[in-house]
Design a protein around this motif. Structure first.
Motif, PDB file in Angstrom:
ATOM      1  N   ALA A  60      10.056  11.528  -1.493  1.00 55.20           N
ATOM      2  CA  ALA A  60       9.326  10.914  -0.391  1.00 55.20           C
ATOM      3  C   ALA A  60       9.154  11.895   0.767  1.00 55.20           C
ATOM      4  N   VAL A  83       6.533  14.503  -0.359  1.00 51.47           N
ATOM      5  CA  VAL A  83       5.182  13.940  -0.427  1.00 51.47           C
ATOM      6  C   VAL A  83       4.613  13.725   0.977  1.00 51.47           C
ATOM      7  N   LEU A 120       8.808   5.654  -1.245  1.00 51.23           N
ATOM      8  CA  LEU A 120       7.485   5.901  -0.682  1.00 51.23           C
ATOM      9  C   LEU A 120       7.055   4.743   0.215  1.00 51.23           C
ATOM     10  N   LEU A 167       4.164   5.579   3.073  1.00 51.45           N
ATOM     11  CA  LEU A 167       3.226   6.540   2.493  1.00 51.45           C
ATOM     12  C   LEU A 167       2.227   5.890   1.552  1.00 51.45           C
ATOM     13  N   VAL A 206      -1.739   9.251  -2.489  1.00 47.79           N
ATOM     14  CA  VAL A 206      -0.394   8.833  -2.900  1.00 47.79           C
ATOM     15  C   VAL A 206      -0.485   7.577  -3.772  1.00 47.79           C
ATOM     16  N   VAL A 211       0.816   7.105  -7.567  1.00 46.36           N
ATOM     17  CA  VAL A 211       1.759   6.040  -7.924  1.00 46.36           C
ATOM     18  C   VAL A 211       1.228   5.217  -9.093  1.00 46.36           C
TER      19      VAL A 211
END
Length: 341
Positions: free
Chosen positions: A165, A168, A199, A204, A210, A214
């Motif tokens: 996290a 990212v 996340l 995020l 992102v 995911v």
């Protein structure tokens, strides 16, 4: 001043090799080195160098990746310096600080992360109340709640989901984000749910690149979990079920999708591969409703997670086998229609 005097009245034997090469100003003072002596050693062309404010490398060459990591932790943390006569731990003490972000992933041996020495900055996770600025090779990441650190090569390192996290959060390249998340799951570093939870906590999941990563992560995580379920049935000699089916009441409503179903024993296996994006409570309620509905119909539901399949397949096979064997002692289940999903 006698420059040939011992470095300190405190012995250095309790320090590791890298700890002898990288010391804070406070540690140098505790070992008998004055601020004036330190400044003299760090003069241009001198034998020491300033790595970060208050952190010194005790040799003139470029610092190694290990020295940079150790120095960043010394700068960001609050190292405990034992008094004379107190027991000393062989492990370094950095207060609550821990390595996170790309540097942490490199320590977790992610192949998609650049080598440690090529990283311009080392992310260090610290409490929100820590009053320091990012500088030099150290970038501070503040957090209200800190995870439990894992020790790697003697350094405190954030767990993979939290390190991901934090990494990212600094990446704008969609392919780099997707590559990191994919490696985390494919190489078994952590489960998709743990990644998405971090996340989400870091806010995020409002970034399109992102969210796309995911979605890909969850699809891969589910495919991996299904492969593990197939292996579990084959490797432990379980009867072959009907795979990926929908259950419906005759002429009635849809009951639910099931990953594996043994119609003669009325036993169903459901894989929980979804990750919480809008709150865990809603997901738990959804799973609970489906399970209660199936069990009211007399169908035994075995609930498996990817982590259980990965960490204890033999135990999970025993759970499924026990449910199949117990079918003979239960009342017959309601009639349901089984359709391919």
């Amino acid at each position: 001043m006698n420059h040939n005097a011992p470095l300190s009245p405190l012995p250095l034997s309790h320090l590791s090799d890298v700890q002898r090469r990288v010391l804070s100003a406070a540690q140098l003072r505790a070992h008998g080195v004055s601020a004036a002596r330190t400044a003299e050693q760090c003069r241009p062309g001198g034998p020491w160098q300033l790595l970060l404010p208050g952190v010194f490398v005790l040799h003139p060459g470029p610092p190694t990746s290990e020295e940079r990591l150790h120095g960043a932790l010394l700068y960001a943390g609050r190292p405990v310096i034992p008094a004379q006569g107190e027991p000393r731990s062989a492990a370094p003490r950095y207060g609550e600080a821990m390595i996170t972000g790309l540097a942490a992933l490199a320590l977790h041996q992610f192949s998609s992360v650049p080598p440690l020495l090529s990283l311009e900055r080392i992310d260090v996770l610290v409490p929100r109340t820590r009053r320091l600025r990012s500088t030099g090779c150290a970038r501070l990441v503040r957090s209200r709640e800190l995870p439990g650190a894992q020790e790697i090569t003697g350094l405190p390192v954030a767990p993979v989901p939290r390190a991901l996290a934090d990494a990212v959060a600094e990446l704008a390249d969609p392919s780099a984000v997707r590559q990191l998340l994919t490696e985390a799951v494919r190489r078994g570093h952590c489960e998709p749910a743990a990644v998405v939870r971090e996340l989400n906590r870091a806010r995020l999941l409002n970034r399109p690149h992102v969210v796309d990563a995911v979605d890909s992560l969850l699809a891969q995580g589910r495919a991996l979990a299904e492969d593990r379920l197939y292996d579990l049935v084959r490797d432990h000699g379980l009867p072959v079920p009907l795979w990926n089916v929908d259950l419906r009441l005759p002429g009635g409503p849809h009951v639910g999708g099931i990953d594996a179903y043994w119609p003669e024993q009325a036993v169903a296996v459901e894989l929980d591969t979804r990750a919480p994006r809008q709150g865990e409570d809603a997901l738990r309620s959804e799973y609970a409703r489906k399970r209660e509905h199936l069990e009211r119909l007399g169908i035994t539901v075995v609930h498996l997670t990817p982590r259980k399949l990965r960490e204890s397949p033999e135990h999970q096979a025993t759970v499924v086998r026990t449910a199949l064997m117990a079918a003979a002692d239960r009342d017959p289940a309601a009639c349901v229609v089984v359709l391919p999903r």
